[in-house]
Design a protein around this motif. Structure first.
Motif, PDB file in Angstrom:
ATOM      1  N   ALA A  80       0.843  -1.196   0.000  1.00 42.75           N
ATOM      2  CA  ALA A  80       0.000   0.000   0.000  1.00 42.75           C
ATOM      3  C   ALA A  80       0.879   1.248   0.000  1.00 42.75           C
ATOM      4  O   ALA A  80       2.109   1.163  -0.077  1.00 42.75           O
ATOM      5  CB  ALA A  80      -0.924  -0.014   1.214  1.00 42.75           C
ATOM      6  N   ALA A  81       0.249   2.413   0.081  1.00 42.80           N
ATOM      7  CA  ALA A  81       0.993   3.673   0.099  1.00 42.80           C
ATOM      8  C   ALA A  81       0.203   4.737   0.849  1.00 42.80           C
ATOM      9  O   ALA A  81      -1.035   4.737   0.809  1.00 42.80           O
ATOM     10  CB  ALA A  81       1.287   4.145  -1.327  1.00 42.80           C
ATOM     11  N   ASN A  82       0.908   5.621   1.497  1.00 42.34           N
ATOM     12  CA  ASN A  82       0.280   6.759   2.163  1.00 42.34           C
ATOM     13  C   ASN A  82       0.340   7.985   1.249  1.00 42.34           C
ATOM     14  O   ASN A  82       1.263   8.141   0.453  1.00 42.34           O
ATOM     15  CB  ASN A  82       0.987   7.063   3.483  1.00 42.34           C
ATOM     16  CG  ASN A  82       0.706   6.012   4.547  1.00 42.34           C
ATOM     17  OD1 ASN A  82      -0.335   5.354   4.514  1.00 42.34           O
ATOM     18  ND2 ASN A  82       1.619   5.855   5.491  1.00 42.34           N
ATOM     19  N   GLY A  83      -0.663   8.852   1.381  1.00 42.36           N
ATOM     20  CA  GLY A  83      -0.667  10.077   0.594  1.00 42.36           C
ATOM     21  C   GLY A  83      -1.536   9.996  -0.645  1.00 42.36           C
ATOM     22  O   GLY A  83      -2.209   8.987  -0.881  1.00 42.36           O
ATOM     23  N   PRO A  84      -1.523  11.042  -1.470  1.00 38.40           N
ATOM     24  CA  PRO A  84      -2.420  11.129  -2.629  1.00 38.40           C
ATOM     25  C   PRO A  84      -1.994  10.296  -3.827  1.00 38.40           C
ATOM     26  O   PRO A  84      -2.741  10.187  -4.800  1.00 38.40           O
ATOM     27  CB  PRO A  84      -2.375  12.619  -2.985  1.00 38.40           C
ATOM     28  CG  PRO A  84      -1.014  13.051  -2.549  1.00 38.40           C
ATOM     29  CD  PRO A  84      -0.727  12.265  -1.306  1.00 38.40           C
ATOM     30  N   ALA A  85      -0.788   9.714  -3.779  1.00 38.53           N
ATOM     31  CA  ALA A  85      -0.305   8.909  -4.899  1.00 38.53           C
ATOM     32  C   ALA A  85       0.204   7.566  -4.396  1.00 38.53           C
ATOM     33  O   ALA A  85       0.904   7.502  -3.375  1.00 38.53           O
ATOM     34  CB  ALA A  85       0.809   9.639  -5.641  1.00 38.53           C
ATOM     35  N   PHE A  86      -0.138   6.508  -5.102  1.00 41.43           N
ATOM     36  CA  PHE A  86       0.458   5.201  -4.801  1.00 41.43           C
ATOM     37  C   PHE A  86       1.954   5.307  -5.068  1.00 41.43           C
ATOM     38  O   PHE A  86       2.774   5.016  -4.207  1.00 41.43           O
ATOM     39  CB  PHE A  86      -0.182   4.122  -5.671  1.00 41.43           C
ATOM     40  CG  PHE A  86       0.417   2.768  -5.475  1.00 41.43           C
ATOM     41  CD1 PHE A  86       0.085   1.993  -4.378  1.00 41.43           C
ATOM     42  CD2 PHE A  86       1.315   2.249  -6.400  1.00 41.43           C
ATOM     43  CE1 PHE A  86       0.655   0.731  -4.190  1.00 41.43           C
ATOM     44  CE2 PHE A  86       1.890   1.005  -6.227  1.00 41.43           C
ATOM     45  CZ  PHE A  86       1.557   0.241  -5.122  1.00 41.43           C
ATOM     46  N   SER A  87       2.305   5.746  -6.263  1.00 39.70           N
ATOM     47  CA  SER A  87       3.687   6.093  -6.585  1.00 39.70           C
ATOM     48  C   SER A  87       3.716   6.817  -7.922  1.00 39.70           C
ATOM     49  O   SER A  87       3.078   6.395  -8.887  1.00 39.70           O
ATOM     50  CB  SER A  87       4.588   4.853  -6.666  1.00 39.70           C
ATOM     51  OG  SER A  87       5.888   5.221  -7.102  1.00 39.70           O
ATOM     52  N   ALA A  88       4.473   7.905  -7.951  1.00 44.25           N
ATOM     53  CA  ALA A  88       4.615   8.689  -9.175  1.00 44.25           C
ATOM     54  C   ALA A  88       5.747   8.185 -10.055  1.00 44.25           C
ATOM     55  O   ALA A  88       6.090   8.810 -11.050  1.00 44.25           O
ATOM     56  CB  ALA A  88       4.854  10.156  -8.825  1.00 44.25           C
ATOM     57  N   GLY A  89       6.351   7.047  -9.694  1.00 44.02           N
ATOM     58  CA  GLY A  89       7.420   6.485 -10.505  1.00 44.02           C
ATOM     59  C   GLY A  89       8.790   6.922 -10.032  1.00 44.02           C
ATOM     60  O   GLY A  89       8.992   7.219  -8.859  1.00 44.02           O
ATOM     61  N   HIS A  90       9.742   6.942 -10.941  1.00 44.92           N
ATOM     62  CA  HIS A  90      11.108   7.320 -10.567  1.00 44.92           C
ATOM     63  C   HIS A  90      11.157   8.751 -10.044  1.00 44.92           C
ATOM     64  O   HIS A  90      10.330   9.600 -10.407  1.00 44.92           O
ATOM     65  CB  HIS A  90      12.038   7.170 -11.766  1.00 44.92           C
ATOM     66  CG  HIS A  90      12.341   5.750 -12.120  1.00 44.92           C
ATOM     67  ND1 HIS A  90      13.028   4.894 -11.286  1.00 44.92           N
ATOM     68  CD2 HIS A  90      12.033   5.030 -13.230  1.00 44.92           C
ATOM     69  CE1 HIS A  90      13.132   3.717 -11.855  1.00 44.92           C
ATOM     70  NE2 HIS A  90      12.539   3.767 -13.037  1.00 44.92           N
ATOM     71  N   ASP A  91      12.138   9.009  -9.203  1.00 45.54           N
ATOM     72  CA  ASP A  91      12.324  10.340  -8.627  1.00 45.54           C
ATOM     73  C   ASP A  91      13.021  11.223  -9.666  1.00 45.54           C
ATOM     74  O   ASP A  91      14.246  11.156  -9.840  1.00 45.54           O
ATOM     75  CB  ASP A  91      13.167  10.225  -7.347  1.00 45.54           C
ATOM     76  CG  ASP A  91      13.209  11.512  -6.558  1.00 45.54           C
ATOM     77  OD1 ASP A  91      13.156  12.589  -7.188  1.00 45.54           O
ATOM     78  OD2 ASP A  91      13.295  11.452  -5.323  1.00 45.54           O
ATOM     79  N   LEU A  92      12.259  12.048 -10.378  1.00 49.66           N
ATOM     80  CA  LEU A  92      12.815  12.853 -11.460  1.00 49.66           C
ATOM     81  C   LEU A  92      13.821  13.887 -10.957  1.00 49.66           C
ATOM     82  O   LEU A  92      14.766  14.245 -11.677  1.00 49.66           O
ATOM     83  CB  LEU A  92      11.693  13.541 -12.240  1.00 49.66           C
ATOM     84  CG  LEU A  92      10.748  12.605 -12.998  1.00 49.66           C
ATOM     85  CD1 LEU A  92       9.702  13.402 -13.760  1.00 49.66           C
ATOM     86  CD2 LEU A  92      11.519  11.691 -13.945  1.00 49.66           C
TER      87      LEU A  92
END
Length: 256
Positions: A49-61
């Protein structure tokens, strides 16, 4: 960065906890996720799972952009990042027990790759999915590996070529996720509990056998699956399960 909880039902809950960065998969996040997955190998099922508004935005740009200042323009760092991410995704796929994604919010690029790598996925009606690399001049080539193995080819190509955002229902229709629930974490945990209530030996053996036969030609797949069935039939839990079914009683699993 990563929260871990081992529940009484044998389910391991792993939560991405980098909400301000939309749970971007930095080197540190990938390392932490890998370590958490390793610690959960004795669980009966894993929920991611994930906390916050995004599960994951992908790589850290931001992390990727900072690497351009290196003498090689970032090439070594990019190669290391992609290799690590690929290893973690394979760790999810090859984890000895089922891994279920609980998706609340958006899952984009490598975040969508992470969802596609999980065995099962539950999302909310408001969850969204995309592989938007083309929008920034960076085709989602590594996310494509997971997405192309989770959804039909033409659906994968449309996601990759257009970067279009998919809603939860469309994601379910093409097979990227299994279920839509008002609360994804609750829905994923309920699904995990159903799996955890089965014979742990059978689930582990079944997942391993499924992955093996899926990579084989038809005749080899049947030979491999038949060998797994024989091995499974010789297990104490198969004897107990069949006996319980015939005797109209609940089975008592021994996980052996």
């Amino acid at each position: 960065m990563i929260l871990e909880e081992r529940r009484n039902d044998g389910v391991a809950l792993i939560t991405l906890d980098r909400a301000p960065a939309r749970n971007a998969l930095s080197i540190a996040m990938l390392d932490a996720l890998s370590a958490a997955l390793l610690r959960a190998e004795d669980a009966r099922c894993v929920v991611l799972a994930a906390n916050g508004p995004a599960f994951s935005a992908g790589h850290d740009l931001r992390e990727l952009t900072a690497a351009r200042a290196e003498a090689d323009g970032g090439r070594e760092f990019y190669a290391r990042t992609m290799a690590l991410c690929s290893r973690v995704m394979q760790q999810v796929v090859n984890h000895p027990v089922p891994v279920i994604a609980a998706v609340e919010g958006v899952a984009t690029a490598a975040g969508c790759q992470l969802v596609a790598s999980c065995d099962l996925a539950v999302a909310t009606p408001h969850s969204r999915f995309c592989t938007p690399g083309v929008d920034i001049g960076l085709f989602c080539s590594t996310p494509a590996v997971a997405v192309a193995r989770a959804v039909p080819r033409k659906a994968a190509m449309e996601m990759l070529l257009t970067g279009r955002m998919l809603g939860a229902e469309e994601a379910r229709e093409i097979g990227l996720i299994n279920r839509v629930a008002e609360d994804a974490r609750t829905g994923a945990l309920e699904l995990a509990q159903q799996i955890a209530a089965r014979s742990g030996l059978t689930i582990r053996m079944g997942k391993r056998g499924f992955l093996a036969q899926a990579a084989m030609p038809l005749a080899e797949a049947y030979d491999a699956a038949s060998a797994v069935m024989v091995e499974n039939m010789m297990a104490a839990d198969a004897e107990e399960g069949i006996g319980a079914f015939l005797g109209k009683r609940a089975p008592q699993w021994q996980d052996r």
